[in-house]
Design an enzyme around this catalytic site. Structure first.
Site, short mmCIF file in Angstrom:
data_model
loop_
_atom_site.label_atom_id
_atom_site.label_comp_id
_atom_site.label_asym_id
_atom_site.label_seq_id
_atom_site.Cartn_x
_atom_site.Cartn_y
_atom_site.Cartn_z
N THR A 81 45.38 14.15 44.51
CA THR A 81 45.57 15.33 45.36
C THR A 81 45.14 16.59 44.62
OG1 THR A 81 47.41 14.28 46.51
CG2 THR A 81 47.31 16.68 46.62
N SER B 2 42.14 20.13 44.48
CA SER B 2 40.74 20.51 44.76
C SER B 2 39.74 19.68 43.95
CB SER B 2 40.55 22.00 44.46
OG SER B 2 40.86 22.27 43.09
N THR B 3 40.17 19.11 42.84
CA THR B 3 39.24 18.26 42.06
C THR B 3 39.21 16.85 42.65
OG1 THR B 3 39.92 19.53 40.11
CG2 THR B 3 38.56 17.58 39.73
N GLY C 33 43.43 14.88 39.59
CA GLY C 33 43.27 16.07 38.75
C GLY C 33 44.52 16.32 37.91
N GLY D 129 51.25 18.78 39.54
CA GLY D 129 52.23 19.15 40.54
C GLY D 129 52.13 20.56 41.07
N ARG D 130 51.17 21.34 40.58
CA ARG D 130 51.07 22.69 41.12
C ARG D 130 50.64 22.63 42.59
NH1 ARG D 130 48.68 25.00 35.72
NH2 ARG D 130 50.51 24.57 34.45
N GLU E 154 52.27 11.25 43.37
CA GLU E 154 51.21 11.05 42.36
C GLU E 154 51.76 10.20 41.22
OE1 GLU E 154 50.31 15.10 41.40
OE2 GLU E 154 48.58 15.15 42.74
N LYS F 101 41.48 23.45 31.99
CA LYS F 101 42.81 22.80 32.03
C LYS F 101 43.26 22.34 30.63
CE LYS F 101 42.82 23.07 36.56
NZ LYS F 101 42.96 21.87 37.41
O1 DER Z 1 49.18 19.14 42.14
C1 DER Z 1 48.59 18.30 41.50
O2 DER Z 1 49.16 17.41 40.83
C2 DER Z 1 47.08 18.41 41.40
O3 DER Z 1 46.53 17.16 41.07
C3 DER Z 1 46.78 19.41 40.30
O4 DER Z 1 47.40 18.97 39.18
C4 DER Z 1 45.29 19.60 40.08
O5 DER Z 1 44.84 20.34 41.15
P1 DER Z 1 43.38 21.01 41.12
O6 DER Z 1 42.42 19.86 40.94
O7 DER Z 1 43.28 21.67 42.47
O8 DER Z 1 43.35 21.98 39.98
#
Ligand code: DER
Length: 237
Positions: free
Chosen positions: A28, A30-31, A86, A99-100, A107, A125
């Site tokens: 989950t 954007s990546t 991601g 988890g953001r 997950e 990151k």
């Molecule tokens: O919320 C989540 O666990 C997402 O995987 C986060 O950790 C990465 O989100 P991003 O790919 O949008 O930066």
């Protein structure tokens, strides 16, 4: 190259590990979104067949359904062959903060049940130690007496200059309380200093009644694909 270009490069590299017939954990964010798109594309081209997806959020579930990726769940497939997701932070030992995006519980359920967990990130990151980005370390809690849970969590990390905030739908702090796919709330913890041993921190958090799960993914990642302006690197333990 934009950050999103880097995310796509990392995602496409990870999808090279997907083989026909696999049960694949679909991450989950954007990546991971790019990885799910790529898997669907290869299925449509017939370059991949017999893939079963295990979604890590309702958002990814809906994306996969709209793209025609067959889905199942952990009840049917208790062992996942490969999960791609991601992360918000990656430390040198490949421990993660996730988890953001609010999906850490599902997950972690999927990514603790997978044989191989490939993490995909852009280079922003990478951190020296977990909590070091000064950004949120999310903790999923039950809604009952959330303020009490927030105070107990913050007290656990008083030595690390910890602050905690109940996640709301808008960043101005006045929106509705954010509710996870599982009907729970999220407390975002912020640290000024290193929180020390991650397993001790994890045990302390999970011992608190009312706490469901936290966003530290300790020792779960098999490899991390990092896309940077100077190219792609793969970190393995
Ligand atoms: O919320 C989540 O666990 C997402 O995987 C986060 O950790 C990465 O989100 P991003 O790919 O949008 O930066």
């Amino acid at each position: 190259l934009s950050v999103d270009d880097l995310k796509k490069i990392a995602a496409y590299k990870a999808v090279e590990h997907v083989k026909s017939g696999m049960v694949v954990g679909l991450g989950t964010g954007s990546t991971a979104k790019h990885a799910v798109d790529r898997i669907a594309h290869l299925l449509q081209q017939g370059k991949l067949t017999d893939i079963v997806g295990i979604a890590t959020s309702m958002k990814t579930h809906d994306q996969a359904v709209s793209l025609g990726i067959p889905l199942s769940d952990l009840d049917t497939h208790p062992v996942v062959d490969l999960a791609i997701d991601g992360a918000d932070e990656v430390d040198p030992d490949l421990n993660l903060v996730k988890g953001r995006g609010g999906s850490l519980l599902r997950e972690k359920m999927v990514e603790s049940a997978t044989t191989k967990f490939v993490v995909i990130v852009d280079e922003s990151k990478l951190v020296k130690h977990i909590g070091g980005s000064g950004l949120a370390m999310p903790v999923e809690i039950i809604p009952f007496c959330w303020s009490h849970s927030l105070k107990r969590l913050v007290n656990l990390f008083a030595d690390s200059g910890c602050e905690g905030k109940l996640r709301r739908d808008s960043s101005d702090g006045n929106g509705e309380i954010y509710v996870t796919d599982n009907g729970n709330y999220i407390i975002d913890l912020y640290f000024e200093r290193d929180i020390g041993d991650l397993n001790e921190a994890s045990d302390a958090i999970l011992r608190l009644p009312g706490i469901v799960e936290h966003g530290m993914f300790i020792g779960l990642a098999t490899s991390v694909i990092v896309a940077g302006v100077s190219g792609v690197t793969v970190k393995t333990k």
